[in-house]
Design a protein around this motif. Structure first.
Motif, PDB file in Angstrom:
ATOM      1  N   CYS A 124     -14.557  -3.165  13.655  1.00 29.72           N
ATOM      2  CA  CYS A 124     -15.832  -3.867  13.837  1.00 29.72           C
ATOM      3  C   CYS A 124     -16.541  -4.099  12.514  1.00 29.72           C
ATOM      4  O   CYS A 124     -17.220  -5.107  12.343  1.00 29.72           O
ATOM      5  N   GLN A 125     -16.398  -3.159  11.570  1.00 21.56           N
ATOM      6  CA  GLN A 125     -17.102  -3.304  10.302  1.00 21.56           C
ATOM      7  C   GLN A 125     -16.616  -4.533   9.543  1.00 21.56           C
ATOM      8  O   GLN A 125     -17.422  -5.259   8.966  1.00 21.56           O
ATOM      9  N   ASN A 126     -15.303  -4.782   9.557  1.00 20.69           N
ATOM     10  CA  ASN A 126     -14.787  -5.975   8.883  1.00 20.69           C
ATOM     11  C   ASN A 126     -15.347  -7.242   9.522  1.00 20.69           C
ATOM     12  O   ASN A 126     -15.717  -8.183   8.830  1.00 20.69           O
ATOM     13  N   GLU A 127     -15.393  -7.268  10.849  1.00 20.57           N
ATOM     14  CA  GLU A 127     -15.946  -8.429  11.547  1.00 20.57           C
ATOM     15  C   GLU A 127     -17.426  -8.603  11.222  1.00 20.57           C
ATOM     16  O   GLU A 127     -17.902  -9.719  11.043  1.00 20.57           O
ATOM     17  N   MET A 128     -18.159  -7.495  11.148  1.00 17.16           N
ATOM     18  CA  MET A 128     -19.583  -7.557  10.826  1.00 17.16           C
ATOM     19  C   MET A 128     -19.765  -8.078   9.404  1.00 17.16           C
ATOM     20  O   MET A 128     -20.632  -8.913   9.152  1.00 17.16           O
ATOM     21  N   ASN A 129     -18.953  -7.586   8.469  1.00 21.09           N
ATOM     22  CA  ASN A 129     -19.048  -8.060   7.081  1.00 21.09           C
ATOM     23  C   ASN A 129     -18.763  -9.557   6.995  1.00 21.09           C
ATOM     24  O   ASN A 129     -19.436 -10.281   6.272  1.00 21.09           O
ATOM     25  N   GLU A 130     -17.778 -10.021   7.750  1.00 19.27           N
ATOM     26  CA  GLU A 130     -17.473 -11.451   7.774  1.00 19.27           C
ATOM     27  C   GLU A 130     -18.652 -12.243   8.330  1.00 19.27           C
ATOM     28  O   GLU A 130     -18.981 -13.315   7.827  1.00 19.27           O
ATOM     29  N   ALA A 131     -19.281 -11.716   9.374  1.00 19.50           N
ATOM     30  CA  ALA A 131     -20.445 -12.391   9.957  1.00 19.50           C
ATOM     31  C   ALA A 131     -21.594 -12.445   8.953  1.00 19.50           C
ATOM     32  O   ALA A 131     -22.270 -13.467   8.825  1.00 19.50           O
ATOM     33  N   TYR A 132     -21.819 -11.338   8.226  1.00 16.95           N
ATOM     34  CA  TYR A 132     -22.867 -11.323   7.204  1.00 16.95           C
ATOM     35  C   TYR A 132     -22.588 -12.371   6.131  1.00 16.95           C
ATOM     36  O   TYR A 132     -23.490 -13.081   5.695  1.00 16.95           O
ATOM     37  N   GLU A 133     -21.344 -12.435   5.684  1.00 13.71           N
ATOM     38  CA  GLU A 133     -20.985 -13.398   4.636  1.00 13.71           C
ATOM     39  C   GLU A 133     -21.175 -14.835   5.115  1.00 13.71           C
ATOM     40  O   GLU A 133     -21.678 -15.679   4.380  1.00 13.71           O
TER      41      GLU A 133
END
Length: 160
Positions: A16-25
């Motif tokens: 989930c953290q990778n997906e969240m980081n992608e969403a932030y970017e």
């Protein structure tokens, strides 16, 4: 959607953290596209402590600010008691705090009274705002309303 796995198989790892980081970017890129030249210049010229982030138990506003390339300084809860706050040009973000020093909360009250901007998340309502602004929060947020807010929060975050 839930998937069932046989007892002898291994469920794929979901990060989930990778997906969240992608969403932030992605959100950051979209936000920066909309900024005016003047706003971009203001961001570039901001002091590192114009935005103060106070870590808590949950929530991570620093991740959002970092992805948006907004400079900020992290100040621990206890450090707020003596940190040189500048009400004329600072914003303080308090992440969800399940505990908070009373003296720091009272200092934030003075910061706001002097013109500073304070932004908090969920449990900071109870552990920061009620201490700093007790007479105001008690009138505006009766126990019934507070219970409704917390109930809605738990229904959204922890559905059964």
């Amino acid at each position: 959607m839930y998937q069932q796995y046989a007892s002898n198989s291994v469920a794929p790892q979901h990060n989930c953290q990778n997906e969240m980081n992608e969403a932030y970017e992605l959100g950051s890129a979209m936000a920066h596209e909309k900024l005016s030249t003047e706003d971009k210049q203001l961001l570039d010229e901001m002091a590192d402590d114009t935005v103060i982030v106070v870590p808590g138990t949950y929530d991570h506003i620093h991740q959002v600010l970092a992805s948006l390339k907004i400079p900020f300084k992290t100040v621990q809860q206890g450090e707020l008691i003596t940190y040189p706050l500048r009400p004329q040009d600072q914003t303080v973000y308090i992440n969800c705090a399940n505990a908070f020093p009373e003296e720091a909360a009272r200092r934030l009250r003075k910061f706001v009274d002097d013109g500073g901007q304070l932004i908090t998340t969920d449990w900071a309502l109870k552990n920061v705002l009620e201490i700093a602004f007790g007479e105001v929060s008690s009138r505006l947020l009766s126990n019934r309303i507070k219970n409704l807010i917390f109930s809605l929060f738990f229904l959204i975050v922890c559905p059964t």
